[in-house]
Scaffold this motif. Structure first.
Motif, PDB file in Angstrom:
ATOM      1  N   PRO A 275      15.150  24.630  79.501  1.00 54.01           N
ATOM      2  CA  PRO A 275      15.591  25.974  79.106  1.00 54.01           C
ATOM      3  C   PRO A 275      14.737  26.513  77.959  1.00 54.01           C
ATOM      4  O   PRO A 275      14.198  25.752  77.152  1.00 54.01           O
ATOM      5  N   LEU A 276      14.609  27.830  77.920  1.00 49.49           N
ATOM      6  CA  LEU A 276      13.827  28.461  76.862  1.00 49.49           C
ATOM      7  C   LEU A 276      14.567  28.381  75.537  1.00 49.49           C
ATOM      8  O   LEU A 276      15.793  28.373  75.486  1.00 49.49           O
ATOM      9  N   ASN A 277      13.778  28.368  74.489  1.00 46.73           N
ATOM     10  CA  ASN A 277      14.330  28.458  73.149  1.00 46.73           C
ATOM     11  C   ASN A 277      15.024  29.814  73.035  1.00 46.73           C
ATOM     12  O   ASN A 277      14.435  30.833  73.392  1.00 46.73           O
TER      13      ASN A 277
ATOM     14  N   LEU B  61      11.307  37.768  73.951  1.00 44.41           N
ATOM     15  CA  LEU B  61      10.782  38.230  75.244  1.00 44.41           C
ATOM     16  C   LEU B  61      11.575  39.419  75.767  1.00 44.41           C
ATOM     17  O   LEU B  61      11.006  40.375  76.299  1.00 44.41           O
ATOM     18  N   ASN B  62      12.879  39.363  75.635  1.00 45.80           N
ATOM     19  CA  ASN B  62      13.718  40.454  76.119  1.00 45.80           C
ATOM     20  C   ASN B  62      13.575  41.720  75.290  1.00 45.80           C
ATOM     21  O   ASN B  62      13.863  42.813  75.771  1.00 45.80           O
TER      22      ASN B  62
END
Length: 143
Positions: free
Chosen positions: A62-64, A71-72
């Protein structure tokens, strides 16, 4: 409730895996009934469980959360310029005008040479057509 065949069960576990929670709700009870009654269905399910375990290991970590949030937010921070600017009109118009000026200049700078080249090409093509049609048969030597 329609009973499942072994082929239908095989397609079900191949498409959705061995976990009954991922199966379509309408097929869960018939599939569980077949699973309880058939050794072949249990063998198919066990094979799919092994495949599911291998695929689960292949999932990316999973992403940090902080990185995912950044990113969002990228689209929100992106610079929004005007969609229409005066440069959007004059830059392409200037390029087309420059191309037109160059074409007119080239066409007027060398008119005689171009005309004579075209005329020579036309004459040579006419000569080739006459030779091909046999107009110069009298020039050929007889053996």
């Amino acid at each position: 409730m329609k009973a499942l065949s072994l082929a239908e069960f095989s397609e079900l576990v191949a498409a959705y895996g061995a976990d009954p929670e991922r199966w379509p709700e309408a097929l869960r009870d018939p599939a569980r009934a077949l699973l309880a009654a058939s050794a072949e269905a249990r063998a198919l399910s066990a094979h799919e469980e092994e495949l599911d375990a291998v695929l689960q290991e292949c999932l990316p970590p999973p992403l940090n959360p902080a990185f995912e949030r950044r990113l969002n937010e990228l689209p929100l921070r992106a610079r929004r310029g005007a969609r229409f600017t005066p440069r959007a009109l004059w830059a392409p118009a200037l390029a087309w005008a420059l191309a037109a000026v160059c074409g007119v200049w080239l066409g007027t700078a060398y008119p005689e040479e171009q005309t004579s080249d075209v005329q020579a090409t036309i004459e040579s093509d006419d000569a080739l057509l006459e030779v091909a049609s046999g107009a110069f048969v009298e020039l050929e030597e007889e053996p």
